[in-house]
Design a protein around this motif. Structure first.
Motif, mmCIF file in Angstrom:
data_model
loop_
_atom_site.group_PDB
_atom_site.id
_atom_site.type_symbol
_atom_site.label_atom_id
_atom_site.label_comp_id
_atom_site.label_asym_id
_atom_site.label_seq_id
_atom_site.Cartn_x
_atom_site.Cartn_y
_atom_site.Cartn_z
ATOM 1 N N LEU A 46 0.804 -1.217 0.000
ATOM 2 C CA LEU A 46 0.000 0.000 0.000
ATOM 3 C C LEU A 46 0.842 1.275 0.000
ATOM 4 N N GLN A 47 2.060 1.204 0.570
ATOM 5 C CA GLN A 47 2.866 2.435 0.628
ATOM 6 C C GLN A 47 3.146 2.977 -0.770
ATOM 7 N N MET A 48 3.148 2.093 -1.771
ATOM 8 C CA MET A 48 3.390 2.554 -3.141
ATOM 9 C C MET A 48 2.232 3.449 -3.587
ATOM 10 N N GLY A 49 1.015 2.990 -3.353
ATOM 11 C CA GLY A 49 -0.168 3.775 -3.711
ATOM 12 C C GLY A 49 -0.245 5.074 -2.928
ATOM 13 N N GLU A 50 0.181 5.011 -1.671
ATOM 14 C CA GLU A 50 0.131 6.220 -0.836
ATOM 15 C C GLU A 50 1.034 7.311 -1.402
ATOM 16 N N VAL A 51 2.267 6.927 -1.721
ATOM 17 C CA VAL A 51 3.212 7.913 -2.239
ATOM 18 C C VAL A 51 2.732 8.443 -3.590
ATOM 19 N N ILE A 52 2.256 7.550 -4.432
ATOM 20 C CA ILE A 52 1.802 7.960 -5.759
ATOM 21 C C ILE A 52 0.624 8.934 -5.643
ATOM 22 N N GLU A 53 -0.300 8.626 -4.772
ATOM 23 C CA GLU A 53 -1.502 9.447 -4.645
ATOM 24 C C GLU A 53 -1.172 10.815 -4.037
ATOM 25 N N GLU A 54 -0.283 10.813 -3.065
ATOM 26 C CA GLU A 54 0.148 12.080 -2.447
ATOM 27 C C GLU A 54 0.833 12.966 -3.495
ATOM 28 N N LEU A 55 1.605 12.332 -4.337
ATOM 29 C CA LEU A 55 2.307 13.049 -5.390
ATOM 30 C C LEU A 55 1.308 13.655 -6.380
ATOM 31 N N ARG A 56 0.253 12.910 -6.634
ATOM 32 C CA ARG A 56 -0.748 13.380 -7.589
ATOM 33 C C ARG A 56 -1.463 14.630 -7.056
ATOM 34 N N LEU A 57 -1.657 14.601 -5.744
ATOM 35 C CA LEU A 57 -2.300 15.733 -5.101
ATOM 36 C C LEU A 57 -1.436 16.985 -5.208
ATOM 37 N N ARG A 58 -0.128 16.777 -5.088
ATOM 38 C CA ARG A 58 0.796 17.907 -5.095
ATOM 39 C C ARG A 58 1.167 18.364 -6.502
ATOM 40 N N GLN A 59 1.320 17.402 -7.400
ATOM 41 C CA GLN A 59 1.728 17.746 -8.763
ATOM 42 C C GLN A 59 0.839 17.031 -9.780
ATOM 43 N N PRO A 60 -0.432 17.469 -9.839
ATOM 44 C CA PRO A 60 -1.393 16.744 -10.697
ATOM 45 C C PRO A 60 -1.022 16.799 -12.183
ATOM 46 N N ASP A 61 -0.163 17.768 -12.557
ATOM 47 C CA ASP A 61 0.146 17.904 -13.980
ATOM 48 C C ASP A 61 1.261 16.995 -14.465
ATOM 49 N N LEU A 62 1.842 16.217 -13.576
ATOM 50 C CA LEU A 62 2.890 15.291 -14.028
ATOM 51 C C LEU A 62 2.317 14.330 -15.078
ATOM 52 N N PRO A 63 3.094 14.035 -16.115
ATOM 53 C CA PRO A 63 2.566 13.199 -17.215
ATOM 54 C C PRO A 63 2.145 11.801 -16.761
ATOM 55 N N LYS A 72 -8.497 6.265 -2.548
ATOM 56 C CA LYS A 72 -7.678 6.547 -3.733
ATOM 57 C C LYS A 72 -6.296 5.875 -3.646
ATOM 58 N N CYS A 73 -5.759 5.827 -2.444
ATOM 59 C CA CYS A 73 -4.459 5.163 -2.272
ATOM 60 C C CYS A 73 -4.566 3.677 -2.616
ATOM 61 N N HIS A 74 -5.663 3.072 -2.166
ATOM 62 C CA HIS A 74 -5.863 1.659 -2.501
ATOM 63 C C HIS A 74 -5.996 1.483 -4.007
ATOM 64 N N GLU A 75 -6.741 2.378 -4.625
ATOM 65 C CA GLU A 75 -6.917 2.287 -6.081
ATOM 66 C C GLU A 75 -5.583 2.459 -6.805
ATOM 67 N N ALA A 76 -4.804 3.428 -6.325
ATOM 68 C CA ALA A 76 -3.498 3.668 -6.968
ATOM 69 C C ALA A 76 -2.605 2.437 -6.818
ATOM 70 N N THR A 77 -2.697 1.772 -5.655
ATOM 71 C CA THR A 77 -1.886 0.565 -5.448
ATOM 72 C C THR A 77 -2.271 -0.515 -6.463
ATOM 73 N N VAL A 78 -3.584 -0.680 -6.666
ATOM 74 C CA VAL A 78 -4.041 -1.687 -7.635
ATOM 75 C C VAL A 78 -3.565 -1.325 -9.041
ATOM 76 N N LYS A 79 -3.648 -0.031 -9.380
ATOM 77 C CA LYS A 79 -3.178 0.403 -10.708
ATOM 78 C C LYS A 79 -1.690 0.114 -10.865
ATOM 79 N N TYR A 80 -0.951 0.383 -9.824
ATOM 80 C CA TYR A 80 0.498 0.113 -9.846
ATOM 81 C C TYR A 80 0.749 -1.383 -10.023
#
Ligand code: ARG
Length: 589
Positions: free
Chosen positions: A165-182, A223-231
């Protein structure tokens, strides 16, 4: 070369055979009454039962045969039928000389060289190492070195936690901060940047921030859980970000483990096992081993004779998500394919014991590993504070491993500055070397499964059963050898060790003679504390000898040179011992 116990047993065997009882009774052991004798044999007791005779009668017969054996200073039968042996001086001295002049002190090669994988460290990417990671790293590294020294092929694997889950957490937090990343644009078809969009210090801040947010914000948690599944499903941008998290984190973990003198041959992660999951699960379903239960896929692991009720091993959850058991099983598939290990050792917190019982049993049932593969769990106890509860910072948080190491180094630094005239820079360097010894020895001298209290004062003391005491002894020997060189002009490369002339000298030789058995036992039980006990007793025996002996002013050249040879052997054995434990000695302290 032969171990001392085997040499003595050989003599006993000959005698038992000659007396008509059969060799099997001629087994020597180290005496448990060192005040009475060095070695003992209890074979007469066993033979007495088989031959319906009084044990003392048999013991007397054996002693009669061996009483003039030059290997023994004395051999006697004592009631009710023990055979007490004192080793002969020349016999011991010859054994010392042979050890000194043989590679690896004459340790024999194993009958069969095994391939052994050690899975240790337990680090998770994106998360800093904390006090809980100390023991799996330190014990694992030592176990690895012991297995290698015993003559086996050993591979250490960090097995990073990079699938959770920590992977999804970091990814989701990053999205919140920098939503424009490709990475977050599903329509992005171009090439992603090579550089990670964060540094290690960013990551150190991002993960705790995400964790805290998850606790407060239920929507974010989903959202973190979802991001983990996507990852885990390898959606392009998510997989790419995950790879960045892993590589940035790995670099930092390497630096931290290097500081601990802990090194891995393999830096694989849980994610590397993913490609093996599908086929493995399909096979288990096909064979009927895995079955549906309440929406999940499970394997029964109960065995006849179980004293406890073991819950089934879950292979797939009802939501289809991969779980810890599955990645560990798939990792075994991968290890079998790549290395065909004879033994896989896991050094992990003992609270994970059930997990490993489930994984090991399932792996054998499913034929993932052959039935005779030695799957071994070394469940380590916790590092506790003075209150005997798992170590916490003053404000109740988890202590970073770096902070723990610094605490010990600082304490050693203070001690050095108190008593020596060293420059602060010099003292700091020495403190790092001695601090590591204090930390590791304080840990490894406890049986792995036991909890222990982390006591900086005790661990860093230069006296008693501590790492610094061992180092101090080595440094002392080095300084005697240096002085010898200054006085007598030779490098001190003497190969012959003389017959001991006193009790403490003989005692030192007896301790040295236990080396081969110590290595055998430490390997058999994958137990670093066995090595600690040996180096401590050896250091003590040396200091006793040193206290009793005027080495440098001895006028008899042969005697003097024999002692120097004995000192060198002692030093080399101590250095070998601490290397097995994973630390080294400074030049001075
Ligand atoms: N990363 C895991 C944890 O933090 C420990 C991994 C231990 N090794 C293993 N093969 N399961 O709990």
């Amino acid at each position: 070369m032969q171990k001392i116990l085997d040499l003595i047993s050989d003599e006993l065997k000959k005698a038992f055979k000659e007396a008509g009882y059969g060799e099997e009774y001629g087994k020597a052991a180290v005496s448990n009454r060192p005040d009475l004798c060095d070695f003992q044999c209890n074979g007469a007791m066993a033979a007495a039962k088989a031959f319906k005779k009084a044990p003392i009668q048999i013991a007397n017969e054996i002693v009669e045969i061996l009483k003039n054996d030059p290997a023994f200073e004395s051999i006697e039968a004592v009631m009710p039928g023990f055979i007490n042996i004192k080793a002969g001086g020349k016999f011991l001295a010859d054994h010392m000389t042979a050890m000194k002049n043989s590679e690896k002190f004459g340790l024999e090669k194993p009958e069969k060289v095994k391939t052994i994988i050690i899975d240790y460290g337990g680090a998770n990417v994106a998360k800093p190492l904390h006090v809980g990671h100390l023991r799996p790293a330190v014990i694992g590294e030592s176990v690895k070195r012991i297995c290698k020294f015993a003559g086996h092929n050993v591979i250490g694997d960090a097995h990073l936690g990079d699938w959770g889950l920590q992977m999804g957490e970091v990814i989701e937090e990053l999205r919140l901060r920098q939503p424009d990343l490709p990475y977050f644009d599903p329509d992005f078809k171009g090439e992603f940047p090579k550089e990670a969009p964060f540094s290690i210090s960013d990551l150190e801040e991002i993960y705790p921030a995400a964790s805290a947010r998850m606790k407060e914000d239920a929507d974010f948690a989903v959202k973190c859980h979802e991001a983990t599944v996507k990852y885990q499903n390898k959606e392009r941008g998510y997989a790419e970000l995950g790879a960045h998290i892993i590589s940035v984190s790995k670099e930092d973990l390497k630096r931290n483990y290097d500081n601990l003198d802990v090194h891995f041959e393999l830096w694989k992660g849980e994610s590397d096992a993913d490609p093996y999951v599908k086929d493995m699960v399909d096979a288990m379903v096909k064979s009927g081993l895995a079955y549906e239960s309440q929406g999940a896929l499970v394997v029964d692991i109960r065995e006849e004779g179980d004293k406890k009720e073991y819950p089934p091993c879950i292979i797939r959850k009802s939501d289809g998500a991969a779980i810890y058991e599955t990645t560990d099983l798939a990792t075994l598939v991968q290890r079998e394919q790549d290395y065909k290990p004879d033994m896989v050792v896991y050094v992990v917190d003992k609270r994970q014991e059930l997990h490993f019982i489930q994984v090991f049993r399932t792996a054998k049932k499913a034929g993932i590993v052959p039935a005779d593969t030695d799957l071994r769990f070394i469940g380590n106890g916790t590092v506790n504070g003075k209150d005997n509860k798992p170590f916490k910072t003053r404000d109740g948080g988890t202590l970073r491993l770096e902070a723990l190491i610094k605490m010990v180094d600082d304490a050693v630094y203070d001690r050095i500055m108190e008593s020596r005239e060293e420059s602060p820079e010099e003292a700091e360097k020495t403190a790092k070397i001695v601090g590591l010894a204090a930390l590791k020895y304080g840990d490894l001298s406890n049986q792995a499964t036991k909890d222990y209290i982390f006591d900086t004062d005790r661990f860093t003391s230069f006296e008693g059963n501590t790492g610094p005491y061992i180092l101090y002894t080595i440094v002392r020997i080095k300084s005697i050898l240096n002085k010898y060189r200054e006085t007598y002009g030779t490098t001190g490369e003497f190969s012959k060790i003389n017959v001991p002339s006193g009790v403490s000298e003989k005692n030192l030789m007896l301790k040295i003679s236990g080396f081969h058995d110590m290595v055998e036992m430490a390997f058999r039980d994958t137990a670093p504390h066995v090595v600690c006990r040996f180096v401590y007793e050896l250091a003590d025996a040396f200091n006793g000898f040193y206290h009793d002996t005027k080495i440098l002013t001895e006028e008899n050249k042969e005697k003097r040179e024999g002692w120097i040879a004995l000192l060198e052997l002692t030093k080399e054995l101590l250095e070998c011992g601490i290397d097995l434990l994973g630390f080294s000695a400074p030049e001075r302290m």
